[in-house]
Design a protein around this motif. Structure first.
Motif, mmCIF file in Angstrom:
data_model
loop_
_atom_site.group_PDB
_atom_site.id
_atom_site.type_symbol
_atom_site.label_atom_id
_atom_site.label_comp_id
_atom_site.label_asym_id
_atom_site.label_seq_id
_atom_site.Cartn_x
_atom_site.Cartn_y
_atom_site.Cartn_z
ATOM 1 N N GLN A 180 18.694 4.964 -4.493
ATOM 2 C CA GLN A 180 18.695 4.641 -5.915
ATOM 3 C C GLN A 180 17.263 4.598 -6.451
ATOM 4 O O GLN A 180 16.294 4.719 -5.700
ATOM 5 C CB GLN A 180 19.387 3.293 -6.142
ATOM 6 C CG GLN A 180 20.794 3.218 -5.581
ATOM 7 C CD GLN A 180 21.721 4.238 -6.208
ATOM 8 O OE1 GLN A 180 21.742 4.410 -7.426
ATOM 9 N NE2 GLN A 180 22.512 4.915 -5.377
ATOM 10 N N GLU A 181 17.139 4.419 -7.759
ATOM 11 C CA GLU A 181 15.813 4.402 -8.385
ATOM 12 C C GLU A 181 14.936 3.306 -7.787
ATOM 13 O O GLU A 181 13.732 3.488 -7.593
ATOM 14 C CB GLU A 181 15.947 4.206 -9.900
ATOM 15 C CG GLU A 181 14.608 4.239 -10.625
ATOM 16 C CD GLU A 181 14.754 4.064 -12.126
ATOM 17 O OE1 GLU A 181 13.725 4.000 -12.811
ATOM 18 O OE2 GLU A 181 15.900 3.992 -12.604
ATOM 19 N N THR A 182 15.537 2.167 -7.478
ATOM 20 C CA THR A 182 14.745 1.076 -6.900
ATOM 21 C C THR A 182 14.194 1.430 -5.525
ATOM 22 O O THR A 182 13.169 0.898 -5.102
ATOM 23 C CB THR A 182 15.615 -0.190 -6.793
ATOM 24 O OG1 THR A 182 16.828 0.127 -6.069
ATOM 25 C CG2 THR A 182 15.974 -0.726 -8.172
ATOM 26 N N ASP A 183 14.907 2.322 -4.812
ATOM 27 C CA ASP A 183 14.419 2.755 -3.501
ATOM 28 C C ASP A 183 13.284 3.767 -3.639
ATOM 29 O O ASP A 183 12.354 3.791 -2.827
ATOM 30 C CB ASP A 183 15.555 3.398 -2.692
ATOM 31 C CG ASP A 183 16.727 2.464 -2.494
ATOM 32 O OD1 ASP A 183 16.495 1.342 -2.014
ATOM 33 O OD2 ASP A 183 17.859 2.859 -2.817
ATOM 34 N N LEU A 184 13.377 4.605 -4.664
ATOM 35 C CA LEU A 184 12.431 5.698 -4.822
ATOM 36 C C LEU A 184 11.201 5.316 -5.630
ATOM 37 O O LEU A 184 10.164 5.979 -5.542
ATOM 38 C CB LEU A 184 13.134 6.891 -5.495
ATOM 39 C CG LEU A 184 14.346 7.446 -4.746
ATOM 40 C CD1 LEU A 184 15.054 8.500 -5.584
ATOM 41 C CD2 LEU A 184 13.917 8.045 -3.412
ATOM 42 N N ASN A 185 11.295 4.248 -6.419
ATOM 43 C CA ASN A 185 10.169 3.789 -7.242
ATOM 44 C C ASN A 185 9.781 2.374 -6.811
ATOM 45 O O ASN A 185 10.368 1.401 -7.271
ATOM 46 C CB ASN A 185 10.556 3.810 -8.723
ATOM 47 C CG ASN A 185 9.386 3.445 -9.632
ATOM 48 O OD1 ASN A 185 8.294 3.129 -9.160
ATOM 49 N ND2 ASN A 185 9.632 3.484 -10.930
ATOM 50 N N PRO A 186 8.788 2.235 -5.923
ATOM 51 C CA PRO A 186 8.471 0.914 -5.371
ATOM 52 C C PRO A 186 7.739 0.000 -6.343
ATOM 53 O O PRO A 186 7.558 -1.191 -6.061
ATOM 54 C CB PRO A 186 7.571 1.257 -4.178
ATOM 55 C CG PRO A 186 6.936 2.557 -4.549
ATOM 56 C CD PRO A 186 7.983 3.308 -5.345
ATOM 57 N N GLY A 187 7.286 0.520 -7.490
ATOM 58 C CA GLY A 187 6.629 -0.324 -8.477
ATOM 59 C C GLY A 187 5.118 -0.163 -8.498
ATOM 60 O O GLY A 187 4.499 0.406 -7.594
ATOM 61 N N ALA A 188 4.508 -0.702 -9.566
ATOM 62 C CA ALA A 188 3.066 -0.543 -9.790
ATOM 63 C C ALA A 188 2.242 -1.219 -8.704
ATOM 64 O O ALA A 188 1.181 -0.722 -8.313
ATOM 65 C CB ALA A 188 2.707 -1.097 -11.161
ATOM 66 N N ALA A 189 2.698 -2.372 -8.219
ATOM 67 C CA ALA A 189 1.925 -3.103 -7.213
ATOM 68 C C ALA A 189 1.805 -2.298 -5.918
ATOM 69 O O ALA A 189 0.730 -2.215 -5.305
ATOM 70 C CB ALA A 189 2.580 -4.457 -6.940
ATOM 71 N N ALA A 190 2.900 -1.685 -5.507
ATOM 72 C CA ALA A 190 2.870 -0.880 -4.288
ATOM 73 C C ALA A 190 1.969 0.340 -4.465
ATOM 74 O O ALA A 190 1.216 0.715 -3.556
ATOM 75 C CB ALA A 190 4.284 -0.434 -3.929
ATOM 76 N N LEU A 191 2.015 0.956 -5.663
ATOM 77 C CA LEU A 191 1.154 2.107 -5.940
ATOM 78 C C LEU A 191 -0.318 1.704 -5.920
ATOM 79 O O LEU A 191 -1.164 2.438 -5.411
ATOM 80 C CB LEU A 191 1.526 2.717 -7.290
ATOM 81 C CG LEU A 191 0.725 3.943 -7.730
ATOM 82 C CD1 LEU A 191 0.890 5.084 -6.720
ATOM 83 C CD2 LEU A 191 1.152 4.401 -9.120
ATOM 84 N N ASN B 289 -3.324 3.243 -3.626
ATOM 85 C CA ASN B 289 -4.573 3.752 -4.150
ATOM 86 C C ASN B 289 -5.768 3.005 -3.576
ATOM 87 O O ASN B 289 -6.821 3.596 -3.311
ATOM 88 C CB ASN B 289 -4.583 3.615 -5.690
ATOM 89 C CG ASN B 289 -3.608 4.573 -6.357
ATOM 90 O OD1 ASN B 289 -3.286 5.614 -5.798
ATOM 91 N ND2 ASN B 289 -3.145 4.228 -7.564
ATOM 92 N N GLU B 290 -5.607 1.701 -3.398
ATOM 93 C CA GLU B 290 -6.699 0.895 -2.846
ATOM 94 C C GLU B 290 -7.063 1.325 -1.431
ATOM 95 O O GLU B 290 -8.236 1.263 -1.031
ATOM 96 C CB GLU B 290 -6.280 -0.589 -2.850
ATOM 97 C CG GLU B 290 -7.378 -1.551 -2.456
ATOM 98 C CD GLU B 290 -8.539 -1.544 -3.436
ATOM 99 O OE1 GLU B 290 -9.701 -1.753 -2.994
ATOM 100 O OE2 GLU B 290 -8.309 -1.332 -4.639
ATOM 101 N N SER B 291 -6.066 1.790 -0.678
ATOM 102 C CA SER B 291 -6.323 2.204 0.721
ATOM 103 C C SER B 291 -7.205 3.437 0.804
ATOM 104 O O SER B 291 -7.789 3.714 1.860
ATOM 105 C CB SER B 291 -4.995 2.467 1.427
ATOM 106 O OG SER B 291 -4.360 3.631 0.891
ATOM 107 N N PHE B 292 -7.327 4.179 -0.293
ATOM 108 C CA PHE B 292 -8.152 5.395 -0.304
ATOM 109 C C PHE B 292 -9.552 5.148 -0.879
ATOM 110 O O PHE B 292 -10.366 6.058 -0.913
ATOM 111 C CB PHE B 292 -7.462 6.503 -1.104
ATOM 112 C CG PHE B 292 -6.204 7.026 -0.455
ATOM 113 C CD1 PHE B 292 -6.274 7.837 0.666
ATOM 114 C CD2 PHE B 292 -4.962 6.682 -0.950
ATOM 115 C CE1 PHE B 292 -5.124 8.311 1.263
ATOM 116 C CE2 PHE B 292 -3.804 7.166 -0.350
ATOM 117 C CZ PHE B 292 -3.880 7.968 0.757
ATOM 118 N N ARG B 293 -9.800 3.946 -1.318
ATOM 119 C CA ARG B 293 -11.118 3.651 -1.928
ATOM 120 C C ARG B 293 -12.133 3.266 -0.854
ATOM 121 O O ARG B 293 -11.826 2.725 0.168
ATOM 122 C CB ARG B 293 -10.994 2.535 -2.953
ATOM 123 C CG ARG B 293 -10.159 2.919 -4.175
ATOM 124 C CD ARG B 293 -10.276 1.886 -5.275
ATOM 125 N NE ARG B 293 -9.567 2.309 -6.472
ATOM 126 C CZ ARG B 293 -8.361 1.844 -6.814
ATOM 127 N NH1 ARG B 293 -7.767 0.947 -6.061
ATOM 128 N NH2 ARG B 293 -7.775 2.292 -7.902
#
Length: 350
Positions: free
Chosen positions: A331-342, A346-350
């Protein structure tokens, strides 16, 4: 003439553990040549699935182009199926398996479909350890186009029209071992006692399970000069072992004489018992399998049976650490983990 199998069956036919008769695993009446070895392989698949009490809707059967690739019509008519283009069956199997790991994937191919146009597809399915059973119905010729030599025909063999094959054959079993296949076997369409438990063990293996089944073409390649003929194969068989598949039960007891048998446990709890016949062979040692295969080939023997199995096999889903659920159930909740997860990603690549 009709090609529809009669629906009526004797009401007293024996049933398996889930209440199905053997007839429930059959398909349409075969349109292949009378006596074709491919029909014997189809019969072995029917018998294997019936004995394993496999629910037909849990099987996905896939094929390419050729006499062999017609056979899924002739078994498990109530299963999922996809007949692809020439040599491309492994791609379809890969996509289907990545989308839904809950099904049992059975790919049927031929020596032309696999060893020629589909070679690139074949090797990458092995390399990825795709969790499927891959059966090659190997007759050494192109039966749909009047019997020309295929890539598995031995050098010096003569076709029905008298042409001599000048090229060395491709040994698919040797290639599968070299490329790292985690389950490798060879059998003969006329040896149902060996073939049925091999298919059952392959279906219980977590990874790429390859079975090369010699299947004489009665129309174009069943003559004395052919190493794929019925008489030649019968005269040159060398079995690695007698094989017995033991389904998973609540309690399994094993009592074999020491030194005479090897009992291999499969990932689902079922087992395959091997009573050793061939010398210098260990089915869990890839080097032993390669050496014994080469030794048999140098003597003109055709080594059959379970040649190699990796009991620690990790299939493609495990290697890629993918989701366990079928993709169409997400479902959408499974495929879109939310802004915090994103943000964490992104932080892991900085």
């Amino acid at each position: 003439m009709t090609y529809i199998r009669p629906s009526f069956r004797h009401p007293g036919l024996p049933k398996n553990d889930i209440g199905f008769t053997r007839a429930d695993y059959e398909g349409a009446i075969s349109t292949l040549c009378a006596g074709c070895g491919h029909d014997s392989i189809s019969g072995a698949i029917v018998q294997a699935c019936y004995e394993m009490s496999l629910e037909p809707h849990r099987l996905a059967k896939l094929s390419g182009i050729g006499c062999s690739s017609k056979t899924p019509t002739y078994f498990l008519s109530h299963s999922h199926g996809f007949n692809s283009v020439h040599g491309r069956m492994p791609s379809i199997a890969t996509g289907a398996y990545m989308a839904n790991r809950d099904l049992v994937y059975l790919g049927v191919s031929g020596d032309g479909d696999t060893a020629s146009i589909g070679m690139g597809q074949f090797v990458h399915a092995i390399r990825r350890n795709l969790n499927m059973v891959y059966i090659v119905m190997n007759n050494g010729c192109y039966g749909l186009t009047k019997g020309q030599h295929s890539a598995t025909a031995d050098a010096g063999s003569k076709s029905k029209d008298g042409a001599i094959n000048p090229f060395q054959s491709i040994d698919l079993v040797g290639m599968a071992l070299e490329l790292g296949a985690t389950f490798v076997g060879r059998s003969f369409s006329g040896d149902k006692t060996q073939l049925v438990p091999l298919i059952q063990a392959a279906m219980s293996h977590p990874g790429f399970a390859f079975l090369d089944v010699l299947s004489p073409c009665v129309t174009f390649n069943n003559k004395p000069e052919s190493t794929k003929s019925y008489d030649y194969v019968r005269a040159h068989l060398e079995a690695t072992a007698t094989i017995d598949f033991v389904p998973e039960k609540k309690e399994i007891t094993v009592d074999y004489a020491e030194g005479s048998s090897k009992n291999v446990k499969l990932h689902d709890g079922s087992r395959i018992q091997l009573h050793k016949l061939a010398p210098n062979w260990d089915p869990t040692d890839r080097g032993s399998a390669v050496n014994r295969l080469y030794e048999a080939k140098s003597k003109g023997e055709i080594l059959t049976g379970l040649l190699y199995i990796d009991q620690e096999s990790r299939d493609l889903h495990e290697l890629e650490n993918t989701v366990h659920r079928p993709l169409n159930s997400l479902q959408e909740t499974d495929l879109n983990p939310g802004a915090a997860a994103l943000e964490n990603i992104n932080e892991s690549f900085r």
